[in-house]
Write an enzyme that holds these catalytic residues in place. Structure first.
Site, PDB file in Angstrom:
ATOM      1  N   ASP A   1      -8.185   3.776   0.680  1.00  0.00           N
ATOM      2  CA  ASP A   1      -7.340   4.135   1.820  1.00  0.00           C
ATOM      3  C   ASP A   1      -8.204   4.552   3.018  1.00  0.00           C
ATOM      4  OD1 ASP A   1      -5.420   5.029   3.501  1.00  0.00           O
ATOM      5  OD2 ASP A   1      -4.421   6.319   2.027  1.00  0.00           O
TER       6      ASP A   1
ATOM      7  N   ARG B   1      -3.565  -0.581   5.242  1.00  0.00           N
ATOM      8  CA  ARG B   1      -4.120  -1.660   4.421  1.00  0.00           C
ATOM      9  C   ARG B   1      -3.211  -2.874   4.299  1.00  0.00           C
ATOM     10  NH1 ARG B   1      -5.107   2.133  -0.556  1.00  0.00           N
ATOM     11  NH2 ARG B   1      -3.297   3.061   0.476  1.00  0.00           N
TER      12      ARG B   1
ATOM     13  N   CYS C   1       0.867  -1.182   0.000  1.00  0.00           N
ATOM     14  CA  CYS C   1       0.000   0.000   0.000  1.00  0.00           C
ATOM     15  C   CYS C   1       0.903   1.231   0.000  1.00  0.00           C
ATOM     16  CB  CYS C   1      -0.982  -0.020   1.170  1.00  0.00           C
ATOM     17  SG  CYS C   1      -0.213   0.021   2.800  1.00  0.00           S
TER      18      CYS C   1
HETATM   19  P1  4NP Z   1      -1.913   2.876   3.959  1.00  0.00           P
HETATM   20  O1  4NP Z   1      -2.558   4.243   4.466  1.00  0.00           O
HETATM   21  O2  4NP Z   1      -1.322   3.155   2.600  1.00  0.00           O
HETATM   22  O3  4NP Z   1      -3.093   1.954   3.878  1.00  0.00           O
HETATM   23  O4  4NP Z   1      -0.892   2.472   4.995  1.00  0.00           O
HETATM   24  C1  4NP Z   1      -1.841   5.440   4.568  1.00  0.00           C
HETATM   25  C2  4NP Z   1      -1.038   5.664   5.659  1.00  0.00           C
HETATM   26  C3  4NP Z   1      -0.355   6.865   5.765  1.00  0.00           C
HETATM   27  C4  4NP Z   1      -0.480   7.808   4.783  1.00  0.00           C
HETATM   28  C5  4NP Z   1      -1.262   7.590   3.677  1.00  0.00           C
HETATM   29  C6  4NP Z   1      -1.946   6.379   3.568  1.00  0.00           C
HETATM   30  N1  4NP Z   1       0.209   9.052   4.899  1.00  0.00           N
HETATM   31  O5  4NP Z   1       0.057   9.903   4.021  1.00  0.00           O
HETATM   32  O6  4NP Z   1       0.954   9.245   5.873  1.00  0.00           O
END
Ligand code: 4NP
Length: 159
Positions: free
Chosen positions: A125, A14, A8
């Site tokens: 997300d 995710r 991800c």
């Molecule tokens: P992930 O979610 O890709 O599902 O882990 C996110 C976690 C952090 C961030 C964006 C998406 N961020 O911009 O810090």
């Protein structure tokens, strides 16, 4: 040993959930020691951090623990090292291809393509949303993980 990598953006929501869910389903299928599962992010924002607290809680509600996972950024060498590389959305699939140019590998694709639903589905997300977003992500991830476990099982030699 079959190797599976979930990818991800931040590797704190995710893909850690997908890793934990996959490990949980593999254990239940008696395949825990035949498949290695890992996760990574296309971004390095959260390297070394544990998963998001909401993700840890959502996993615990479904009976598995992701609190010991630590975020890392995906490396080009991962493309060679894993048999299945499952991106959570099209942005991260594009980032994987951009990061490792020339990689046009059948092993690289969307996680949701293992679910019974239409091709091209993404796991949205949940990072900026509430608890519902994590539950929805887990429902999607679970349907795909069940398909992925079946796919792997169908390719394993009988033991
Ligand atoms: P992930 O979610 O890709 O599902 O882990 C996110 C976690 C952090 C961030 C964006 C998406 N961020 O911009 O810090």
């Amino acid at each position: 040993m079959t190797r599976v990598l979930f990818v991800c953006l931040g590797n704190i929501c995710r893909s850690p959930l997908a890793q934990g869910m996959m490990e949980y389903h593999l254990q239940r299928a008696g395949l825990g020691d035949r498949v290695r599962v890992d996760s990574a992010g296309t971004a390095a924002y959260h390297t070394g951090e544990p998963p998001d607290e909401c993700a840890i809680e959502a996993a615990a509600r479904r009976g598995f623990d992701i609190s010991r996972q630590r975020a890392r950024q995906v490396q080009c060498s991962d493309i060679e090292a894993f048999d299945y590389i499952c991106a959570m959305d099209l942005d991260n699939l594009a980032a994987l291809n951009a990061r490792c140019p020339g990689v046009n590998d059948a092993r690289l694709g969307l996680l949701m393509d293992f679910s019974p639903g239409p091709a091209g589905q993404e796991v949205p997300d949940p990072y900026y949303g509430g608890e519902d977003g994590f539950e929805h992500a887990l429902d999607l991830i679970e349907s795909a993980v069940e398909g992925l476990v079946q796919e792997i099982r169908s390719h394993l030699p009988l033991s």
